[in-house]
Structure formats: structure tokens, C-alpha cells
Design an enzyme around this catalytic site. Structure first.
Site, short mmCIF file in Angstrom:
data_model
loop_
_atom_site.label_atom_id
_atom_site.label_comp_id
_atom_site.label_asym_id
_atom_site.label_seq_id
_atom_site.Cartn_x
_atom_site.Cartn_y
_atom_site.Cartn_z
N LYS A 205 0.84 -1.20 0.00
CA LYS A 205 0.00 0.00 0.00
C LYS A 205 0.88 1.25 0.00
O LYS A 205 0.69 2.15 -0.80
CB LYS A 205 -0.90 -0.05 1.24
CG LYS A 205 -1.89 1.09 1.34
CD LYS A 205 -2.83 0.86 2.52
CE LYS A 205 -3.62 2.11 2.83
NZ LYS A 205 -4.49 1.95 4.00
N GLU A 211 10.52 -4.64 4.64
CA GLU A 211 10.65 -6.02 4.20
C GLU A 211 10.34 -6.13 2.70
O GLU A 211 11.07 -6.78 1.94
CB GLU A 211 9.67 -6.94 4.96
CG GLU A 211 9.98 -7.11 6.44
CD GLU A 211 9.33 -6.05 7.31
OE1 GLU A 211 8.98 -4.95 6.80
OE2 GLU A 211 9.17 -6.32 8.52
N GLY A 266 -4.88 -2.24 5.37
CA GLY A 266 -4.08 -3.37 4.90
C GLY A 266 -4.76 -4.70 5.15
O GLY A 266 -4.89 -5.53 4.25
N ARG A 267 -5.23 -4.91 6.36
CA ARG A 267 -5.81 -6.22 6.70
C ARG A 267 -7.23 -6.37 6.17
O ARG A 267 -7.87 -7.41 6.37
CB ARG A 267 -5.76 -6.45 8.20
CG ARG A 267 -6.41 -5.37 9.04
CD ARG A 267 -6.04 -5.52 10.51
NE ARG A 267 -6.53 -4.41 11.33
CZ ARG A 267 -5.91 -3.25 11.48
NH1 ARG A 267 -4.77 -3.01 10.84
NH2 ARG A 267 -6.42 -2.30 12.25
N GLU A 352 -4.85 -7.34 15.25
CA GLU A 352 -4.35 -6.02 14.89
C GLU A 352 -5.50 -5.00 14.95
O GLU A 352 -5.29 -3.83 15.22
CB GLU A 352 -3.71 -6.03 13.49
CG GLU A 352 -2.74 -4.87 13.28
CD GLU A 352 -1.95 -4.96 11.98
OE1 GLU A 352 -2.56 -5.27 10.94
OE2 GLU A 352 -0.74 -4.70 12.00
N HIS A 383 -5.08 -34.24 17.43
CA HIS A 383 -3.98 -35.09 17.89
C HIS A 383 -2.88 -34.27 18.54
O HIS A 383 -1.79 -34.77 18.75
CB HIS A 383 -3.45 -35.92 16.72
CG HIS A 383 -4.50 -36.80 16.15
ND1 HIS A 383 -4.65 -38.12 16.52
CD2 HIS A 383 -5.53 -36.53 15.30
CE1 HIS A 383 -5.70 -38.63 15.88
NE2 HIS A 383 -6.25 -37.69 15.15
N LYS A 503 9.34 -1.09 14.81
CA LYS A 503 9.83 -0.69 13.49
C LYS A 503 10.89 0.39 13.62
O LYS A 503 11.96 0.31 13.02
CB LYS A 503 8.65 -0.07 12.71
CG LYS A 503 8.09 -0.88 11.58
CD LYS A 503 7.24 0.04 10.71
CE LYS A 503 5.95 -0.59 10.32
NZ LYS A 503 5.04 0.31 9.58
C1 G6Q Z 1 -2.56 -3.98 8.10
C2 G6Q Z 1 -1.32 -3.34 8.46
C3 G6Q Z 1 -0.06 -4.01 7.95
C4 G6Q Z 1 0.31 -3.69 6.51
C5 G6Q Z 1 1.75 -4.11 6.27
C6 G6Q Z 1 2.18 -3.90 4.84
O1 G6Q Z 1 -3.66 -3.58 8.38
O2 G6Q Z 1 -1.39 -2.01 8.12
O3 G6Q Z 1 -0.10 -5.40 8.11
O4 G6Q Z 1 -0.56 -4.32 5.64
O5 G6Q Z 1 2.59 -3.42 7.15
O6 G6Q Z 1 2.08 -2.56 4.50
P1 G6Q Z 1 2.23 -2.11 3.02
O7 G6Q Z 1 1.14 -2.70 2.22
O8 G6Q Z 1 2.17 -0.61 3.03
O9 G6Q Z 1 3.57 -2.60 2.54
#
Ligand code: G6Q
Length: 538
Positions: A205, A211, A266-267, A352, A383, A503
Site C-alpha cells: 500500500k 521487508e 491493509g488487513r 491487529e 492429535h 519498526k
Molecule cells: C494492516 C497493516 C499491515 C500492513 C503491512 C504492509 O492492516 O497495516 O499489516 O498491511 O505493514 O504494508 P504495506 O502494504 O504498506 O507494505
């Protein structure tokens, strides 16, 4: 008014003191029809919550609590495009991502649905091209591998959906997912792939996530090592992002960028362009069915009375279990191997969203918020950790998820699978009493070990078959349940400030680890010693 001072909360406390310990055996004996009554159905999902430790009065009081917390008003505010993500001053409109063409959901007076469909159409054209081979790699070779690079919300949804809908996937395409900054993730995901036949989707996003950007740079180096030519990037890299400037800076043609918007968290984004890998795997038509499933559940949540509104019921049951019965976790137990990543997906969605310690206006909270979500597919879990669920000292409410028809019907597997779902929920609710155990001839000393107290709450979610539409409905069910819980707790379910501290510290420490002066002692004695040890060993 604080939540715990509300009349309905107080009434629930008194009610819990009076009936909270009533055994499910008693509840069923006194009310033999409850299994026919405490259930509801929507968007292809049949939900039986009769094995939760509630009475009609509990449910009535929970709905009263929802009313006092203005749940209806808050649902309407979400659909109206109000900035209900208050700490980030953003609207929360993932429901617009699956609104049908021609419908209208407005943000600041503008209908956002046409933009959603423009992106879906572009994704569809691209996906068809890759799937039918007309989109070619730089050397003219057909794309056979797709690697999604993303993390968190830009990874967990795509991975989960790919695994869940694998039965519908084009098996000529190999899908891989790289998220971890641990180089192993990238290396293992690409070691048997040919760059000439590989397409990378950089899903981010913000397009600044450490990462993802680190993995994206490694992907570019890996591809160019064979393809040599910078212009090859345009045929082998596409981006999913809201940040066109950073996408261009990375060297991806914004023609090959699929956008979304700041009102998609994001989620909550797996059904936006972040789902491009899903669409490549299952095709645009199945992706449309997935969105239709989401939308059916959205409509149900938006319009159904709370008495039979599934997300509301599930959300309120979580409040009851966590805040009144004292449960700290929820186990999510899909009896479907395809849903193996569903618990991990729900971990992010729930924890989250609702793992928060202050209310919307910043006041500290003196009640529990999100439960800890965990789980594994059944029957495997039986199990391993089910021992604790059956006989441990803690209450672990469980969500059992099952499908009546198998996508892979072989032998009597499906019958056995379903028998286990029904057996587990029955055993957890009713247990096995000492006299039964004795009657089987168990020696006295062994009887306590073989007793099952029962009274362990479960919900069973049953659908006919795992289809793109049922998956969409299932995800939306949990999304809106999480929102319902957040409204009751009075928190912002759409921010995630809790990820920031680590972070920022990691960036600082990365600098220090790279510095020439290796004697840095700016941290506490533990962190300093660990850093020293690492430096000496590397
Ligand atoms: C979700 C969070 C988080 C996000 C990641 C990746 O709700 O905001 O999990 O999706 O940190 O972020 P980017 O899509 O910006 O790389």
C-alpha cells in the site's frame, strides 16, 4: 459513559453471576429445541451457536448492550464514509470494494464504486493476458510463475485466499509468496524458478515497507542477473499500491500499477488490487464470485435485524466469552485443509484490529479487548492441542468451520471428517461424567483422568461447499464481527499504532549494526549484550 458503567453491562454482570456457570447439559436439557433455535443463516453460511453458554436472556442483554453502544449508528457511519478510523482520520470503506457495478457508496460526496470497478477491469484484462499467455516475458517466454512480494495485510490475505481456492486455480501457474525479510524466504521461493518465466507482483500500500522493498530489490537483482536488460523490468514486475510516485521510483511503469485507496486498511485489502495474485490464480470470473460472497454478507450485516445478524451475533458472543466468562483466546478450527492459513489470516484481522488499550478518545481501558486468535485445521489439531481444550483449566471458545460437500471426494474421507466435527462439538459441550466413566469399568484411581467436564463453548459454521463465494462470505462475517466487537469496546479497530515502536527501533539498531564503531552502548544492558554477541558471531 464508560462501557462498564452502562446499564446493559451491569445487567450482564448480574446475569453472568446468576447463570454464567450453568452447564450446557442443563441448558440443553431444559430447552431441548435450542439447537433448532440458536442458529441463523446468511450468504450460504449456517451458524449454530446453541453450544455457546448463553440463554435467550443473555442474547437479549447483549443486544441491549449493542444498542447502548450505538452499533446500528456506527454501522451506518461506516457505510456513509464517515472517518470512523479516527486516529488516522480515515474512512473505512472495504465494503465498497465488493459493491456491485452500478451501485453507489460515497466518500466526501463522490461515488467510489466506479473507481473500484475500473481497477477490477484493468486487473481482469491483465490476469486474462497472463493466464492465456498473451502477456509475455521480456524474452517472449510465457509467464509460468507468479511471486507476490508483500507482508502483513499485503501477504496474509493473498496467501490464505490462494490456499483456500487452490481447487479453482489454474495449475499451469505456480504461485509463490515472499514476505519475510529473512533472505531464506526469497531464496527458497525462487530457487527453482526461471526469471524469463517469472512475474513479480510487488504488493505494498505504502511502497515503503522495509521487508517488501528489500525483497523487491533482491527480486530485481535476481531477474536482471539473467535478463540483463533494465527494460525487462516492465514485463516482469507489476505493482499494487496507493503510492504511484514510489512505484515509479522503483522503476515499475505506472501503467503496470493497480491502485487502491487510503480508505482500505491493509488487513481489509485482500479483495482490492492486493488480490491480484488471487485473480491470476483463479481467474477474473471466480474473483468476481468471491466479491459477490463478500457483498452478500455485507448486505446482511448492513440490513438484518440484530436478532439474526450473524456478524453481530458472533461479535456479541465474543464479548460474552471474553468479558464475562473470562476466556482469553479463541481457537479457529477449519475442518478443511484448504483453509490451513485461515487462522493466521484471522489472527491479523482480529488482533491487529482489536488489540487496543485506549478508547476512541484516548482514555485507558479497564476491561479486556481482543482475544488471542489461534488454530489449525482439523482433524490435525485433535492429535495435538485439543487435550487442553477438552480437559485444561482454561476456557477456550472454538469456532468450528466445515463444508458439507468435499471438493476432493475420495473414499469415505469426507464422512470421517464431518463425523469428527460433530463429535468434537458434542464432546466439548456435554463431556463425560464420572458415573459414565465408572460404568465402563474404569478403575476408581483412573476415573478423574478420564472425566470430561464439558461446558466448553463452541460455534459451528457450516457451508455446503468451499467456493469463492462462501470464502468471501466467511471473511466478511469475521470482518464485521471484529467491527462489532470494536464498537462495543469503544476502540478504533482500523489503526495499528502498536507496530510502530519496534519498526523505529529496528531502523535505529540496523544503523548501529552497520556502523564502524562496534562498541555502541546506547541500549539497555540486555540489548547491548545481544548486539555484541551478534557482531562477534557474524
Ligand atoms: C494492516 C497493516 C499491515 C500492513 C503491512 C504492509 O492492516 O497495516 O499489516 O498491511 O505493514 O504494508 P504495506 O502494504 O504498506 O507494505
Amino acid at each position: 459513559m464508560t462501557l462498564t458503567a452502562r446499564p446493559a453491562w451491569k445487567a450482564l454482570e448480574a446475569h453472568c453471576a446468576a447463570v454464567g456457570a450453568t452447564h450446557l447439559r442443563t441448558l440443553f436439557a431444559d430447552d431441548p429445541d435450542r439447537g433448532e433455535r440458536l442458529r441463523s443463516e446468511a450468504a450460504g453460511l449456517y451458524v449454530d451457536y446453541s453450544k455457546q453458554r448463553v440463554t435467550d436472556e443473555t442474547l437479549r442483554l447483549l443486544r441491549a448492550l449493542a444498542d447502548e453502544c450505538q452499533l446500528r449508528h456506527r454501522i451506518d457511519a461506516m457505510w456513509r464514509g464517515d472517518k470512523i478510523n479516527t486516529s488516522e482520520k480515515r474512512a473505512v470503506l472495504h465494503v465498497a470494494l465488493r459493491a456491485p457495478r452500478g451501485s453507489s457508496i460515497e466518500l466526501d460526496g463522490e461515488n467510489v464504486v466506479p473507481n473500484v470497478h475500473d481497477v477490477l477491469d484493468r486487473m481482469g484484462t491483465f490476469a486474462r493476458g497472463v493466464r492465456d499467455g498473451s502477456w509475455k516475458g521480456h524474452t517472449g517466454a510465457r509467464i509460468k510463475n507468479v511471486v507476490n512480494i508483500g507482508i502483513g495485510g499485503s501477504d496474509l490475505g493473498p496467501v490464505m485466499a490462494y490456499e483456500a481456492l487452490r481447487w479453482y486455480a489454474n495449475r499451469d501457474l505456480t504461485l509463490r509468496f515472499v514476505s519475510n525479510v529473512d533472505g531464506t524466504d526469497f531464496v527458497e521461493a525462487t530457487r527453482d524458478l526461471d526469471p524469463r518465466e517469472t512475474l513479480f507482483i510487488i504488493s505494498s500500500k505504502t511502497f515503503t515497507t522495509l521487508e517488501t522493498m528489500t525483497n523487491a530489490q533482491s527480486a530485481r537483482a535476481w531477474a536482471l542477473n539473467i535478463l540483463k536488460d533494465q527494460s525487462a523490468i516492465a514485463r516482469h514486475f507489476v505493482a499494487v499500491s496507493t503510492n504511484a510516485a514510489e512505484v515509479a521510483k522503483f522503476g515499475i511503469d505506472t501503467e503496470n500499477m493497480f491502485g487502491f485507496w487510503d480508505w482500505v486498511g491493509g488487513r481489509y485489502s485482500m479483495d482490492s488490487a492486493i488480490g491480484l495474485s488471487t485473480m491470476l490464480a483463479i481467474g477474473p470470473e471466480h474473483f468476481r464470485e468471491l466479491l459477490d460472497g463478500f457483498h452478500m454478507m455485507d448486505e446482511h450485516f448492513h440490513t438484518a435485524p440484530f436478532e439474526n445478524n450473524l456478524p453481530v451475533i458472533l461479535g456479541l458472543l465474543t464479548i460474552w466469552n471474553c468479558n464475562f466468562l473470562g476466556a482469553a483466546t479463541v481457537a479457529v478450527l477449519p475442518y478443511a485443509q484448504y483453509l490451513k492459513r485461515f487462522p493466521a489470516y484471522l489472527q491479523q484481522l482480529t488482533m491487529e484490529s482489536n488489540g487496543k488499550h485506549v478508547t476512541l478518545d484516548g482514555a485507558s481501558i479497564a476491561y479486556e479487548t481482543s482475544p488471542i486468535i489461534w488454530g489449525e485445521p482439523g482433524t490435525n489439531g485433535q492429535h495435538s492441542f485439543y487435550q487442553l481444550i477438552h480437559q485444561g483449566t482454561r476456557i477456550v471458545p472454538c469456532d468450528f468451520i466445515a463444508f458439507s460437500k468435499s471438493l476432493n471426494p475420495i473414499g469415505n474421507h469426507q464422512e470421517l471428517l464431518m463425523a469428527n466435527v460433530f463429535a468434537q462439538t458434542e464432546a466439548l459441550a456435554f463431556g463425560k461424567m464420572a458415573d459414565q466413566v465408572k460404568a465402563e469399568g474404569t478403575p476408581d484411581w483412573l476415573v478423574p483422568h478420564r472425566v470430561f467436564e464439558g461446558n466448553r463453548p463452541t460455534t459451528t459454521i457450516l457451508a455446503d461447499q468451499l467456493t469463492p463465494a462462501t470464502l468471501g462470505a466467511l471473511i466478511a462475517l469475521y470482518e464485521h464481527s471484529v467491527f462489532t466487537q470494536g464498537v462495543i469496546w469503544g476502540i478504533d479497530s482500523f489503526d495499528q499504532w502498536g507496530v510502530e515502536l519496534g519498526k523505529a527501533l529496528a531502523q535505529q539498531i540496523a544503523k548501529e549494526l552497520g556502523a564502524a564503531d562496534t562498541t555502541a552502548t546506547t541500549h539497555d544492558s540486555s540489548t547491548n549484550a545481544l548486539m555484541r554477541r551478534y557482531r562477534n558471531a557474524r
